[in-house]
Design a protein around this motif. Structure first.
Motif, PDB file in Angstrom:
ATOM      1  N   THR A  54     -14.196   8.374  26.618  1.00 34.87           N
ATOM      2  CA  THR A  54     -13.493   7.454  25.716  1.00 34.87           C
ATOM      3  C   THR A  54     -11.983   7.647  25.805  1.00 34.87           C
ATOM      4  OG1 THR A  54     -15.381   7.597  24.199  1.00 34.87           O
ATOM      5  CG2 THR A  54     -13.346   6.642  23.333  1.00 34.87           C
ATOM      6  N   GLY A  55     -11.551   8.891  25.836  1.00 33.75           N
ATOM      7  CA  GLY A  55     -10.113   9.177  25.877  1.00 33.75           C
ATOM      8  C   GLY A  55      -9.445   8.706  27.146  1.00 33.75           C
ATOM      9  N   SER A  56     -10.129   8.847  28.288  1.00 37.82           N
ATOM     10  CA  SER A  56      -9.527   8.436  29.558  1.00 37.82           C
ATOM     11  C   SER A  56      -9.325   6.924  29.603  1.00 37.82           C
ATOM     12  CB  SER A  56     -10.394   8.903  30.731  1.00 37.82           C
ATOM     13  OG  SER A  56     -11.687   8.328  30.660  1.00 37.82           O
ATOM     14  N   GLN A  57     -10.314   6.172  29.098  1.00 39.47           N
ATOM     15  CA  GLN A  57     -10.194   4.713  29.093  1.00 39.47           C
ATOM     16  C   GLN A  57      -9.145   4.246  28.082  1.00 39.47           C
ATOM     17  OE1 GLN A  57     -11.799   2.716  31.334  1.00 39.47           O
ATOM     18  NE2 GLN A  57     -12.452   4.678  32.172  1.00 39.47           N
ATOM     19  N   ALA A  60      -5.634   4.990  29.477  1.00 38.98           N
ATOM     20  CA  ALA A  60      -5.216   4.032  30.510  1.00 38.98           C
ATOM     21  C   ALA A  60      -4.763   2.719  29.886  1.00 38.98           C
ATOM     22  CB  ALA A  60      -6.376   3.783  31.481  1.00 38.98           C
ATOM     23  N   PHE A  61      -5.445   2.294  28.819  1.00 38.57           N
ATOM     24  CA  PHE A  61      -5.089   1.050  28.125  1.00 38.57           C
ATOM     25  C   PHE A  61      -3.742   1.190  27.403  1.00 38.57           C
ATOM     26  CE2 PHE A  61      -5.256  -1.416  24.138  1.00 38.57           C
ATOM     27  CZ  PHE A  61      -5.327  -2.698  24.663  1.00 38.57           C
ATOM     28  N   LEU A  62      -3.569   2.290  26.673  1.00 40.16           N
ATOM     29  CA  LEU A  62      -2.341   2.480  25.891  1.00 40.16           C
ATOM     30  C   LEU A  62      -1.115   2.680  26.772  1.00 40.16           C
ATOM     31  CD1 LEU A  62      -3.498   4.816  22.968  1.00 40.16           C
ATOM     32  CD2 LEU A  62      -2.861   2.405  22.841  1.00 40.16           C
ATOM     33  N   PRO A  70       4.862   8.124  25.582  1.00 41.30           N
ATOM     34  CA  PRO A  70       4.262   8.141  24.244  1.00 41.30           C
ATOM     35  C   PRO A  70       2.751   8.405  24.263  1.00 41.30           C
ATOM     36  CG  PRO A  70       5.759   6.287  24.459  1.00 41.30           C
ATOM     37  CD  PRO A  70       5.594   6.862  25.826  1.00 41.30           C
ATOM     38  N   THR A  71       2.076   7.870  25.295  1.00 42.18           N
ATOM     39  CA  THR A  71       0.630   8.085  25.391  1.00 42.18           C
ATOM     40  C   THR A  71       0.307   9.550  25.636  1.00 42.18           C
ATOM     41  OG1 THR A  71       0.322   5.845  26.282  1.00 42.18           O
ATOM     42  CG2 THR A  71      -1.455   7.417  26.643  1.00 42.18           C
ATOM     43  N   LEU A  72       1.063  10.194  26.526  1.00 45.43           N
ATOM     44  CA  LEU A  72       0.843  11.613  26.794  1.00 45.43           C
ATOM     45  C   LEU A  72       1.138  12.456  25.559  1.00 45.43           C
ATOM     46  CD1 LEU A  72       2.349  11.883  30.391  1.00 45.43           C
ATOM     47  CD2 LEU A  72      -0.028  12.322  29.747  1.00 45.43           C
ATOM     48  N   ILE A  73       2.185  12.115  24.812  1.00 42.86           N
ATOM     49  CA  ILE A  73       2.510  12.845  23.582  1.00 42.86           C
ATOM     50  C   ILE A  73       1.381  12.700  22.560  1.00 42.86           C
ATOM     51  CG2 ILE A  73       4.071  12.917  21.591  1.00 42.86           C
ATOM     52  CD1 ILE A  73       6.352  12.172  23.492  1.00 42.86           C
ATOM     53  N   LEU A  74       0.869  11.469  22.431  1.00 44.78           N
ATOM     54  CA  LEU A  74      -0.215  11.213  21.481  1.00 44.78           C
ATOM     55  C   LEU A  74      -1.441  12.055  21.797  1.00 44.78           C
ATOM     56  CD1 LEU A  74      -1.696   9.607  19.263  1.00 44.78           C
ATOM     57  CD2 LEU A  74      -2.201   7.862  20.994  1.00 44.78           C
ATOM     58  N   PHE A  75      -1.871  12.059  23.068  1.00 50.65           N
ATOM     59  CA  PHE A  75      -3.083  12.792  23.418  1.00 50.65           C
ATOM     60  C   PHE A  75      -2.851  14.305  23.444  1.00 50.65           C
ATOM     61  CE2 PHE A  75      -4.326   8.555  24.854  1.00 50.65           C
ATOM     62  CZ  PHE A  75      -5.616   8.503  24.352  1.00 50.65           C
ATOM     63  N   GLY A  76      -1.615  14.720  23.721  1.00 55.74           N
ATOM     64  CA  GLY A  76      -1.284  16.139  23.596  1.00 55.74           C
ATOM     65  C   GLY A  76      -1.398  16.594  22.153  1.00 55.74           C
ATOM     66  N   ALA A  77      -0.940  15.741  21.223  1.00 57.65           N
ATOM     67  CA  ALA A  77      -1.054  16.048  19.796  1.00 57.65           C
ATOM     68  C   ALA A  77      -2.512  16.064  19.347  1.00 57.65           C
ATOM     69  CB  ALA A  77      -0.258  15.028  18.981  1.00 57.65           C
ATOM     70  N   LEU A  78      -3.327  15.151  19.914  1.00 55.96           N
ATOM     71  CA  LEU A  78      -4.753  15.138  19.591  1.00 55.96           C
ATOM     72  C   LEU A  78      -5.427  16.439  20.004  1.00 55.96           C
ATOM     73  CD1 LEU A  78      -6.104  11.560  20.471  1.00 55.96           C
ATOM     74  CD2 LEU A  78      -6.075  12.663  18.239  1.00 55.96           C
ATOM     75  N   GLY A 108      -7.465  11.670  27.731  1.00 57.32           N
ATOM     76  CA  GLY A 108      -6.188  10.962  27.816  1.00 57.32           C
ATOM     77  C   GLY A 108      -5.161  11.707  28.644  1.00 57.32           C
ATOM     78  N   ILE A 109      -5.115  13.035  28.486  1.00 57.66           N
ATOM     79  CA  ILE A 109      -4.168  13.839  29.259  1.00 57.66           C
ATOM     80  C   ILE A 109      -4.525  13.813  30.742  1.00 57.66           C
ATOM     81  CG2 ILE A 109      -3.369  16.207  29.691  1.00 57.66           C
ATOM     82  CD1 ILE A 109      -3.681  16.725  26.695  1.00 57.66           C
ATOM     83  N   SER A 110      -5.819  13.940  31.042  1.00 59.46           N
ATOM     84  CA  SER A 110      -6.260  13.983  32.433  1.00 59.46           C
ATOM     85  C   SER A 110      -5.876  12.712  33.187  1.00 59.46           C
ATOM     86  CB  SER A 110      -7.777  14.187  32.477  1.00 59.46           C
ATOM     87  OG  SER A 110      -8.235  14.217  33.810  1.00 59.46           O
ATOM     88  N   SER A 111      -6.229  11.553  32.635  1.00 61.05           N
ATOM     89  CA  SER A 111      -5.900  10.291  33.303  1.00 61.05           C
ATOM     90  C   SER A 111      -4.395  10.031  33.277  1.00 61.05           C
ATOM     91  CB  SER A 111      -6.646   9.136  32.641  1.00 61.05           C
ATOM     92  OG  SER A 111      -6.268   8.997  31.279  1.00 61.05           O
ATOM     93  N   GLY A 112      -3.757  10.377  32.163  1.00 61.55           N
ATOM     94  CA  GLY A 112      -2.311  10.149  32.047  1.00 61.55           C
ATOM     95  C   GLY A 112      -1.502  10.983  33.021  1.00 61.55           C
TER      96      GLY A 112
END
Length: 374
Positions: A54-57, A60-62, A70-78, A108-112
Motif C-alpha cells: 500500500t505504501g509503495s503505491q 508513487a501517487f503522491l 515532501p513525500t519522502l519526509i511524510l513516509f520517513g515520519a510515518l 513509501g521510502i523504498s519506492s521514493g
C-alpha cells in the motif's frame, strides 16, 4: 547519504520479527501485558508486507502531486512514528497498528528512494548508487540480526528510533528532484537544481533529456473523433497493447516465482527456523551468519550475472533455490519423525539457508535485468 539511511531502516524493519518474536512469545521477556501466541506473531510478520504494498503505491501517487521531497519526509515520519508506537505498546492491537504503519512508511521510502536517486544521480553513477541501496538494505537486516537477540525489546526499538530520527531530520536538507520540476513545467527550478547538484557542464543536455523522458513516460498521442489529444497513460494501457500484455505476463511470472520462493518467511522467522530444526549452531549466531551471507550474496550477484548471463543464471539459481528449500523441508520431516540420522546432520539447516540466500540473490539480480528489458 540522507536517503540511504532509509534503506538501512527498511532492512531493519523487514527483519525486525526475527529477534523480536522469540521475546514476544516468552513471558519473561515480553513487554506486553501477556505473551503472544504463534498466530499473533505470524500476523505481525505478515501485515508489514501488506503495508509495504500500500505504501509503495501511495508514495508513487503522491510524489507526482506534492513532489518527491515532501513525500519522502511524510513516509520517513510515518516510519519514525511506527517505532514510537511499538516501543510504547502494551498489547497486541497497538503493536499490530504500529507494524502496519511501519510497512506503509517502508513502502513509501523504498519506492521514493529509487525514483529520487534515479532522477538526481548522473548516468555514470546511477547504477552504482542504486546497487548501494540494496547493500544498505541488507546491512539494516544484519544490524537487527546482530543486536536484537542480545538486548531487550525496548533497546531494539530505541535503536531504530535513533536511526529514524536522524533520517527524518536529514530529509529536510535534500533538494526537490529536477524531474519533478520538469513535470510541473518549472524548467528554471530544474535548471537551478542541476547546478546545485554539480552538473553545470551538461545542464542543457540533461534538461532536454528529462523533458523528453517525461513526455515519453507520462504522455501518449491518442486519436479521438479525428482529433489528436494528449492523454496520460493509465493502467489500462498495459492490457490494451499486445507487447505490454506479453511483458506483463513475463514479469508477473518472474516476480511470482521470486516472491513465492519463501524468502519472506525465511527472513521473518530465521531464528525460529533454526530453533525448530534443532541446528547444531546457536540459533542467534546462525541468524547473524545469514545476515552476513545476504550482504555477501548481493555483492556477488552482479559478478555472476555478468559472467554467466541473465537467463542461464536465472534458470540455474531458481533450480538451486528449489533444491535447497526441499533439503531444508526434508530436515524438518526427519525432525518430525525423530529419525536417528538427524543427529549426524545438525549442520543442514544453516548450510541449506546460506546456500539458498546466495542463489536467491542471483535470482533477484537476474530478475531486475530481465524485467528492465521487458
Amino acid at each position: 547519504m540522507c536517503l540511504c539511511l532509509g534503506n538501512v531502516i527498511i532492512g531493519y524493519s523487514l527483519c525486525w520479527s526475527v529477534p523480536v518474536i522469540p521475546k514476544l512469545i516468552d513471558p519473561a521477556q515480553t513487554p506486553l501485558d501477556e505473551a503472544l501466541t504463534v498466530d499473533q506473531c505470524s500476523w505481525l510478520a505478515a501485515i508489514f508486507h501488506l503495508g509495504v504494498i500500500t505504501g509503495s503505491q501511495t508514495g508513487a501517487f503522491l510524489s507526482n502531486i506534492v513532489g518527491r521531497k515532501p513525500t519522502l519526509i511524510l513516509f520517513g515520519a510515518l516510519c519514525l512514528s511506527s517505532h514510537i508506537i511499538r516501543v510504547s505498546a502494551r498489547n497486541f492491537t497497538t503493536l499490530f497498528v504500529g507494524r502496519i504503519i511501519n510497512g506503509l512508511g517502508a513502502g513509501g521510502i523504498s519506492s521514493g528512494n529509487l525514483v529520487y536517486i534515479g532522477e538526481i544521480a548522473s548516468s555514470d553513477l546511477r547504477g552504482i548508487i542504486l546497487t548501494a541501496t540494496g547493500v544498505l538494505h541488507t546491512l539494516g537486516s544484519l544490524l537487527v540480526f546482530s543486536v536484537g537477540p542480545y538486548v531487550s525489546y525496548a533497546v531494539v526499538e530505541y535503536t531504530v528510533i535513533a536511526l529514524g530520527t536522524v533520517h527524518a531530520a536529514a530529509l529536510f536538507f535534500i533538494v526537490e528532484s529536477p524531474v519533478y520540476h520538469v513535470i510541473r513545467g518549472n524548467e528554471d527550478a530544474a535548471r537551478n537544481t542541476l547546478h546545485f547538484l554539480g552538473r553545470s557542464k551538461d545542464v542543457d543536455k540533461e534538461l532536454k533529456t528529462m523533458i523528453e523522458n517525461v513526455k515519453q513516460r507520462n504522455i501518449q498521442y491518442t486519436q479521438l473523433n479525428s482529433k489528436h489529444r494528449l492523454l496520460k497513460c493509465t493502467w489500462f494501457d498495459i492490457f490494451r497493447r499486445r507487447r505490454n500484455r506479453r511483458a506483463l505476463m513475463i514479469t508477473a511470472t518472474l516476480l511470482t516465482i521470486q516472491e513465492g520462493s519463501g524468502i519472506i518467511c525465511i527472513m521473518s522467522f530465521a531464528t525460529t527456523i533454526f530453533r525448530k530444526a534443532a541446528s547444531s549452531v546457536n540459533a542467534n549466531v546462525a541468524t547473524i551468519a545469514l545476515g552476513v551471507t545476504q550482504v555477501f550474496g548481493i555483492l556477488l550477484a552482479p559478478l555472476l550475472v555478468e559472467r554467466y548471463g541473465r537467463k542461464s543464471l536465472l534458470i540455474f539459481s531458481t533450480a538451486a533455490c528449489a533444491f535447497w528449500a526441499a533439503l531444508l523441508g526434508a530436515d524438518f520431516y526427519l525432525e518430525l519423525i525423530n529419525h536417528p540420522l538427524l543427529s549426524s546432520i545438525r549442520w543442514i539447516p544453516l548450510a541449506t539457508l546460506i546456500s539458498f540466500l546466495i542463489c536467491y540473490n542471483a535470482v533477484k539480480y537476474s530478475f531486475k535485468f530481465l524485467i528492465n528489458i521487458y
